[in-house]
Motif scaffolding. Structure first.
Motif, PDB file in Angstrom:
ATOM      1  N   VAL A   1      20.947 -54.635 -16.624  1.00  0.00           N
ATOM      2  CA  VAL A   1      22.024 -54.500 -17.607  1.00  0.00           C
ATOM      3  C   VAL A   1      23.317 -54.007 -16.966  1.00  0.00           C
ATOM      4  N   GLU A   2      23.243 -52.919 -16.207  1.00  0.00           N
ATOM      5  CA  GLU A   2      24.467 -52.321 -15.660  1.00  0.00           C
ATOM      6  C   GLU A   2      25.222 -53.262 -14.720  1.00  0.00           C
ATOM      7  N   PRO A   3      24.536 -53.980 -13.788  1.00  0.00           N
ATOM      8  CA  PRO A   3      25.288 -54.914 -12.943  1.00  0.00           C
ATOM      9  C   PRO A   3      25.962 -56.039 -13.722  1.00  0.00           C
ATOM     10  N   ALA A   4      25.363 -56.459 -14.832  1.00  0.00           N
ATOM     11  CA  ALA A   4      25.908 -57.590 -15.590  1.00  0.00           C
ATOM     12  C   ALA A   4      26.944 -57.163 -16.618  1.00  0.00           C
ATOM     13  N   LEU A   5      26.731 -56.011 -17.270  1.00  0.00           N
ATOM     14  CA  LEU A   5      27.579 -55.593 -18.386  1.00  0.00           C
ATOM     15  C   LEU A   5      28.357 -54.315 -18.123  1.00  0.00           C
ATOM     16  N   GLY A   6      28.047 -53.621 -17.042  1.00  0.00           N
ATOM     17  CA  GLY A   6      28.700 -52.348 -16.773  1.00  0.00           C
ATOM     18  C   GLY A   6      28.000 -51.203 -17.499  1.00  0.00           C
ATOM     19  N   VAL A   7      28.451 -49.974 -17.202  1.00  0.00           N
ATOM     20  CA  VAL A   7      27.838 -48.792 -17.811  1.00  0.00           C
ATOM     21  C   VAL A   7      27.975 -48.810 -19.321  1.00  0.00           C
ATOM     22  N   SER A   8      29.127 -49.276 -19.806  1.00  0.00           N
ATOM     23  CA  SER A   8      29.333 -49.303 -21.256  1.00  0.00           C
ATOM     24  C   SER A   8      28.409 -50.284 -21.949  1.00  0.00           C
ATOM     25  N   GLY A   9      27.869 -51.266 -21.215  1.00  0.00           N
ATOM     26  CA  GLY A   9      26.981 -52.248 -21.818  1.00  0.00           C
ATOM     27  C   GLY A   9      25.558 -51.755 -21.992  1.00  0.00           C
ATOM     28  N   VAL A  10      25.220 -50.625 -21.359  1.00  0.00           N
ATOM     29  CA  VAL A  10      23.855 -50.092 -21.493  1.00  0.00           C
ATOM     30  C   VAL A  10      23.559 -49.729 -22.944  1.00  0.00           C
ATOM     31  N   GLY A  11      24.520 -49.036 -23.580  1.00  0.00           N
ATOM     32  CA  GLY A  11      24.319 -48.665 -24.973  1.00  0.00           C
ATOM     33  C   GLY A  11      24.163 -49.876 -25.881  1.00  0.00           C
ATOM     34  N   GLY A  12      24.966 -50.916 -25.628  1.00  0.00           N
ATOM     35  CA  GLY A  12      24.865 -52.129 -26.442  1.00  0.00           C
ATOM     36  C   GLY A  12      23.538 -52.830 -26.271  1.00  0.00           C
ATOM     37  N   SER A  13      23.050 -52.927 -25.024  1.00  0.00           N
ATOM     38  CA  SER A  13      21.767 -53.593 -24.790  1.00  0.00           C
ATOM     39  C   SER A  13      20.613 -52.809 -25.399  1.00  0.00           C
ATOM     40  N   MET A  14      20.680 -51.481 -25.331  1.00  0.00           N
ATOM     41  CA  MET A  14      19.634 -50.664 -25.934  1.00  0.00           C
ATOM     42  C   MET A  14      19.692 -50.736 -27.458  1.00  0.00           C
TER      43      MET A  14
ATOM     44  N   GLU B   1      22.201 -32.965  -8.448  1.00  0.00           N
ATOM     45  CA  GLU B   1      20.865 -32.898  -7.850  1.00  0.00           C
ATOM     46  C   GLU B   1      19.825 -33.600  -8.729  1.00  0.00           C
ATOM     47  N   ASN B   2      20.247 -34.686  -9.393  1.00  0.00           N
ATOM     48  CA  ASN B   2      19.349 -35.465 -10.260  1.00  0.00           C
ATOM     49  C   ASN B   2      18.673 -34.609 -11.330  1.00  0.00           C
ATOM     50  N   LEU B   3      19.438 -33.667 -11.895  1.00  0.00           N
ATOM     51  CA  LEU B   3      18.879 -32.764 -12.901  1.00  0.00           C
ATOM     52  C   LEU B   3      18.334 -33.521 -14.106  1.00  0.00           C
ATOM     53  N   GLY B   4      19.067 -34.539 -14.568  1.00  0.00           N
ATOM     54  CA  GLY B   4      18.654 -35.265 -15.763  1.00  0.00           C
ATOM     55  C   GLY B   4      17.340 -36.002 -15.585  1.00  0.00           C
ATOM     56  N   THR B   5      17.253 -36.833 -14.539  1.00  0.00           N
ATOM     57  CA  THR B   5      16.037 -37.615 -14.333  1.00  0.00           C
ATOM     58  C   THR B   5      14.857 -36.736 -13.924  1.00  0.00           C
ATOM     59  N   THR B   6      15.124 -35.687 -13.146  1.00  0.00           N
ATOM     60  CA  THR B   6      14.045 -34.779 -12.746  1.00  0.00           C
ATOM     61  C   THR B   6      13.470 -34.046 -13.958  1.00  0.00           C
TER      62      THR B   6
ATOM     63  N   GLY C   1      16.500 -39.813 -28.421  1.00  0.00           N
ATOM     64  CA  GLY C   1      16.509 -41.076 -27.689  1.00  0.00           C
ATOM     65  C   GLY C   1      17.842 -41.328 -27.000  1.00  0.00           C
ATOM     66  N   ALA C   2      18.943 -41.095 -27.721  1.00  0.00           N
ATOM     67  CA  ALA C   2      20.260 -41.286 -27.120  1.00  0.00           C
ATOM     68  C   ALA C   2      20.499 -40.269 -26.003  1.00  0.00           C
ATOM     69  N   ALA C   3      20.059 -39.018 -26.212  1.00  0.00           N
ATOM     70  CA  ALA C   3      20.210 -37.994 -25.177  1.00  0.00           C
ATOM     71  C   ALA C   3      19.412 -38.354 -23.931  1.00  0.00           C
ATOM     72  N   GLN C   4      18.231 -38.903 -24.119  1.00  0.00           N
ATOM     73  CA  GLN C   4      17.400 -39.325 -22.984  1.00  0.00           C
ATOM     74  C   GLN C   4      18.099 -40.428 -22.192  1.00  0.00           C
TER      75      GLN C   4
ATOM     76  N   LEU D   1      21.165 -40.861 -21.804  1.00  0.00           N
ATOM     77  CA  LEU D   1      22.367 -40.341 -21.141  1.00  0.00           C
ATOM     78  C   LEU D   1      22.069 -39.392 -19.979  1.00  0.00           C
ATOM     79  N   GLN D   2      20.811 -39.012 -19.797  1.00  0.00           N
ATOM     80  CA  GLN D   2      20.489 -37.981 -18.814  1.00  0.00           C
ATOM     81  C   GLN D   2      20.931 -38.347 -17.396  1.00  0.00           C
ATOM     82  N   SER D   3      20.784 -39.608 -17.040  1.00  0.00           N
ATOM     83  CA  SER D   3      21.117 -40.010 -15.666  1.00  0.00           C
ATOM     84  C   SER D   3      22.620 -40.091 -15.426  1.00  0.00           C
ATOM     85  N   THR D   4      23.443 -40.017 -16.505  1.00  0.00           N
ATOM     86  CA  THR D   4      24.888 -40.123 -16.333  1.00  0.00           C
ATOM     87  C   THR D   4      25.629 -38.821 -16.610  1.00  0.00           C
ATOM     88  N   ILE D   5      25.047 -37.927 -17.434  1.00  0.00           N
ATOM     89  CA  ILE D   5      25.758 -36.675 -17.744  1.00  0.00           C
ATOM     90  C   ILE D   5      25.223 -35.485 -16.956  1.00  0.00           C
ATOM     91  N   ASN D   6      23.963 -35.553 -16.499  1.00  0.00           N
ATOM     92  CA  ASN D   6      23.371 -34.455 -15.713  1.00  0.00           C
ATOM     93  C   ASN D   6      23.009 -34.982 -14.329  1.00  0.00           C
TER      94      ASN D   6
END
Length: 460
Positions: A298-311, A79-84, A66-69, A71-76
Motif C-alpha cells: 500500500v505505502e509504495p503505491a499510495l503513500g503514507v496517507s493511502g494506508v488509512g484509505g486502504s484499511m 527505538e521502534n517503541l510502537g512496534t515493540t 484499531g486506529a491507534a494500533q 499508527l504505532q509504527s508512525t507516531i512512536n
C-alpha cells in the motif's frame, strides 16, 4: 486410554450432529415457572438487544484501539517503541489466553467484558505520554485484558444465541450464524470508522504532529469510555456448559491441578487439534495485513496517507462479508462451503502478490492495492464469523476453553509476525502464508469429513 478418548470424541461429535439435525427436541422446560405455568415474559430475555449492545460497545472500544494500533509504527518511532510494544502485547495476550477461560468462568462473561475494557483504555491513555515506562507495562496488562475480553465475548455471544434458540424454538446453528454475523459485521466496521476519524483529525498528513495526535487520542478515550459504559447495560448470563469442567477445590495444589486441566483439556480433543491450523492462519493473515501488506504494497503505491484509505476499504468489505456470511450460516455444511470460499479468495491474493504483482503507476497502480485490501477483508470476515460459529457448535460443554484456545493460537501467530517482520522479506512471508493456508484447509476439511462420518453412522 486411547479408546476411551476416541469414544468421548465420537460421542461429542454425535451430540453436535444430532442437535444440528433436530432442534425440535430442545428442552422447553425453561419456559415453565415454579407453579407449572408457561411464563414467557420472565424467561425470554431480549437476546437481540444484548447482541446490539455488545456489538456497539466493541465498535466504540476498537475503533479507537484499531486506529491507534495502525499508527504505532508512525507516531512512536523512537527505538521502534510502537512496534515493540505491540509485539510485547501479543506475547502477553498469548500467555494469558491459557488461563483466560478460568478467569472468565470465575468472573462471569459480563464482568470479564467490563474488566477487559480497562486495558484498552490504559493503552490509549499511555499514547498521550508514550515512553518505555508507560507503553511496556500497559502492553503487558493489555495482554491480560484482551485475553479475558475476547474469551468473554465468545462465551457471552454463544450463550446468548443458545438461549435465544431455546426460548423461541429456532435452529441453533442459524442463530449462532446470525448473531456472529451481526457482531463481526459491526465490529469489522471499526477499521472504517477509526481510520476515517484519524484521517479527519490528522488531515494535514503529519501523524507526528503533537496537537493532532493529542486531540485524536482524547477523542479515542471518550469513545472507549462510552463503550465501557455500554457494556454495563448487558444482561447477566449463565455461561456454564451442561457438563462444564470441575470447579477448583479449596487447596492450592488442587487449584493448580484444576487450572492445568482447564488449559490442557481442549488440546486432548481431536477436533480442537484439527481446528488449530485454521485458527493460527486467521491470526497470521491479520498480522500480514497490518505489518506486511500496508508496508510493502500500500505505502509504495499510495503513500503514507493511502494506508488509512486502504484499511478503510479492508474494514468496509470485512464488515459486509461478516454480515452476509452470518446470515447464510445454518450448520456445519454451510460453514464448510463459506470457509473454503473465503480462503480461496485469500489464496488468489497471495498468489497474485507472489507471482504476478509489480508496482505500476497510473490509475490501475492505485486501484490494485485497494482491490487486494477488499479481497483480504472478505477472507477475514469469513474466518471471524465461521470460526466463532464453529466453536460454538462443537464445544458446547467448554465454551470458555474453546474460545481461549482461539485467542492463544491467533495471538501467537500475530506475535510471531510482528517480531519476524523486520527480519524477513515479503516473498518469504508470502510463501509461509500459502503453505499455512494449504495446511489449514486440509486439516479443516478432514475435520468436517470426520464429523459427517459420525453423523452418517449415527443415523444409520
Amino acid at each position: 486410554m486411547i479408546l476411551v478418548s476416541e469414544c468421548r470424541i465420537e460421542e461429542n461429535c454425535v451430540s453436535v450432529a444430532m442437535e444440528s439435525l433436530d432442534e425440535s427436541r430442545e428442552d422447553v422446560g425453561l419456559l415453565i415457572n415454579n407453579n407449572g405455568d408457561l411464563d414467557l415474559e420472565s424467561t425470554k430475555k431480549n437476546h437481540t438487544r444484548d447482541v446490539h449492545i455488545l456489538s456497539c460497545a466493541f465498535l466504540l472500544v476498537f475503533l479507537a484501539y484499531g486506529a491507534a494500533q495502525n499508527l504505532q509504527s508512525t507516531i512512536n518511532t523512537e527505538e521502534n517503541l510502537g512496534t515493540t510494544s505491540l509485539g510485547i502485547l501479543y506475547v502477553s495476550f498469548t500467555v494469558f489466553s491459557f488461563v483466560a477461560s478460568s478467569v472468565v468462568r470465575s468472573l462471569g462473561s459480563k464482568n470479564a467484558l467490563i474488566l477487559g475494557t480497562t486495558g484498552y483504555w490504559l493503552f490509549i491513555a499511555a499514547n498521550l505520554k508514550p515512553s518505555w515506562y508507560t507503553m511496556v507495562p500497559v502492553a503487558l496488562y493489555l495482554g491480560f485484558a484482551a485475553s479475558i475480553i475476547w474469551v468473554g465475548q465468545g462465551t457471552y455471544l454463544t450463550s446468548t444465541a443458545r438461549s435465544h434458540s431455546k426460548d423461541y424454538q429456532l435452529h441453533e446453528g442459524t442463530i449462532l450464524g446470525n448473531f456472529n454475523g451481526e457482531f463481526w459485521g459491526i465490529f469489522a466496521s471499526h477499521q472504517l470508522v477509526g481510520n476515517l476519524l484519524s484521517l479527519a483529525l490528522l488531515r494535514d498528513g503529519k501523524e507526528g504532529n503533537a496537537n493532532g495526535t493529542t486531540l485524536l487520542f482524547v477523542v479515542f478515550l471518550g469513545s472507549m469510555t462510552l463503550g465501557t459504559i455500554l457494556m454495563c447495560f448487558l444482561s447477566k448470563r449463565n455461561d456454564k456448559g451442561e457438563e462444564g469442567p470441575p470447579k477448583p477445590s479449596g487447596s492450592f495444589y488442587s487449584s493448580l491441578v484444576s487450572l492445568s486441566k482447564l488449559v490442557i483439556a481442549p488440546l486432548a480433543d481431536k477436533r480442537m487439534l484439527l481446528i488449530i491450523p485454521l485458527i493460527a492462519y486467521s491470526g497470521l493473515q491479520q498480522a500480514f495485513v497490518w505489518a506486511e501488506f500496508t508496508k510493502y504494497i500500500v505505502e509504495p503505491a499510495l503513500g503514507v496517507s493511502g494506508v488509512g484509505g486502504s484499511m478503510a476499504v479492508y474494514g468496509a468489505f470485512d464488515a459486509i462479508c461478516s454480515l452476509t456470511a452470518g446470515r447464510v450460516t445454518s450448520g456445519l455444511s454451510s460453514i464448510t462451503m463459506i470457509v473454503v470460499g473465503g480462503l480461496f479468495i485469500q489464496v488468489v491474493v497471495l498468489l497474485w502478490l507472489l507471482l504476478l504483482y509489480s508496482l505500476t503507476s497510473g490509475l490501475m497502480g492505485s486501484m490494485y492495492p485497494l482491490i487486494m485490501a477488499a479481497m483480504l477483508g472478505i477472507g477475514d470476515g469469513v474466518l471471524n464469523t465461521q470460526l466463532s460459529a464453529l466453536l460454538g457448535m462443537l464445544f458446547k460443554h467448554d465454551t470458555e476453553g474453546a474460545f481461549a484456545q482461539l485467542k492463544v493460537w491467533q495471538c501467537a501467530a500475530i506475535a510471531v509476525v510482528f517480531f519476524l517482520s523486520p527480519h524477513i522479506t515479503l516473498h518469504t512471508m508470502l510463501v509461509v502464508m500459502v503453505a499455512a493456508i494449504c495446511i489449514s484447509v486440509a486439516s479443516f476439511l478432514f475435520l468436517m469429513l470426520q464429523v459427517e462420518k459420525v453423523l452418517f453412522s449415527s443415523i444409520s
